[in-house]
Write an enzyme that holds these catalytic residues in place. Structure first.
Site, PDB file in Angstrom:
ATOM      1  CE  LYS A  14      42.686  42.142  39.041  1.00  0.00           C
ATOM      2  NZ  LYS A  14      42.284  41.472  40.410  1.00  0.00           N
ATOM      3  NE  ARG A  89      44.634  35.672  36.345  1.00  0.00           N
ATOM      4  CZ  ARG A  89      43.735  36.472  37.186  1.00  0.00           C
ATOM      5  NH1 ARG A  89      44.335  36.774  38.612  1.00  0.00           N
ATOM      6  NH2 ARG A  89      42.685  36.936  37.075  1.00  0.00           N
ATOM      7  NE  ARG A 128      33.279  39.320  41.947  1.00  0.00           N
ATOM      8  CZ  ARG A 128      34.407  39.272  41.276  1.00  0.00           C
ATOM      9  NH1 ARG A 128      35.021  40.442  40.817  1.00  0.00           N
ATOM     10  NH2 ARG A 128      35.127  38.346  41.407  1.00  0.00           N
ATOM     11  NE  ARG A 134      31.887  37.090  39.010  1.00  0.00           N
ATOM     12  CZ  ARG A 134      33.055  37.682  38.552  1.00  0.00           C
ATOM     13  NH1 ARG A 134      33.201  38.868  38.622  1.00  0.00           N
ATOM     14  NH2 ARG A 134      34.049  37.024  38.248  1.00  0.00           N
ATOM     15  NE  ARG A 145      38.655  33.796  42.178  1.00  0.00           N
ATOM     16  CZ  ARG A 145      37.128  33.618  42.170  1.00  0.00           C
ATOM     17  NH1 ARG A 145      36.773  32.096  41.842  1.00  0.00           N
ATOM     18  NH2 ARG A 145      36.701  34.460  42.785  1.00  0.00           N
TER      19      ARG A 145
END
Length: 196
Positions: A14, A89, A128, A134, A145
């Site tokens: 996204k 969401r 990622r 992260r 998630r």
């Protein structure tokens, strides 16, 4: 004026596609994830509240998120349109956004849904996490998630489909291929880019 929403599970791309959409349509991205991370980094009061929630792999409560989005949509650059990334969401956030836009005589033009295989999404997120360092992309947080997304967010996709706003786009392939699919789908709805 172009008012868009981009949805899809965490890791589907996204953020990458949002950058291309806003450049082509001349609208700002309103990414709740980016705003939350900036607040965490700057250790603001909101950031401290959000950090504990994000570290657990959960979503920030509706009240906090709604207040943040309301404030952001009131800024001048969002007056001519926007691309929401990461909001709404939940069905409660959908209702809040509907009321907020309606109070200004506006509505969403389209909802772009990026679709990809779950195994591929998990692979992207692991990559990622390594590349960007992260901490919120631990293996446990990734799995959590994905479960939270399926449970809480899938119902809003059905709501937007029922309204005829949903544009489903295959999120697998090169970045350029996915971008072209998005632009073609939006053009078929009469939403033309302002720049190539």
């Amino acid at each position: 004026m172009t008012r868009l929403l981009i949805v899809g599970p965490p890791g589907v791309g996204k953020g990458t596609q949002a950058e291309r959409i806003v450049a082509a349509y001349g609208i700002p991205t309103i990414s709740t994830g980016d705003i939350f991370r900036a607040n965490i980094k700057n250790e603001t009061e909101l950031g401290l509240r959000v950090k504990a929630i994000v570290d657990a792999g959960d979503y920030v409560p509706d009240e906090l998120t709604n207040a943040l989005v309301t404030d952001r949509l009131s800024e001048a650059d969002a007056g001519e349109g926007f691309l929401l990334d990461g909001y709404p969401r939940t069905t409660q956030q959908v209702e809040y956004l509907d009321e907020l836009l309606s109070s200004h005589g506006h509505e969403l033009d389209a909802v772009v849904r990026l679709v990809a295989d779950r195994d591929e999404i998990v692979r992207r997120l692991r990559k990622r996490a390594v590349e960007q360092g992260r901490l919120d992309d631990s293996e446990e947080a990734i799995a959590h998630r994905q479960e939270v997304y399926a449970r809480e967010t899938e119902p809003l996709i059905a709501a937007y489909r029922d309204r005829g706003l949903l544009v489903e786009v295959d999120g697998l392939g090169t970045v350029d291929e996915v971008t072209q699919r998005i632009f073609s789908a939006l053009a078929s709805r009469g939403l033309e880019t302002v720049s190539a």
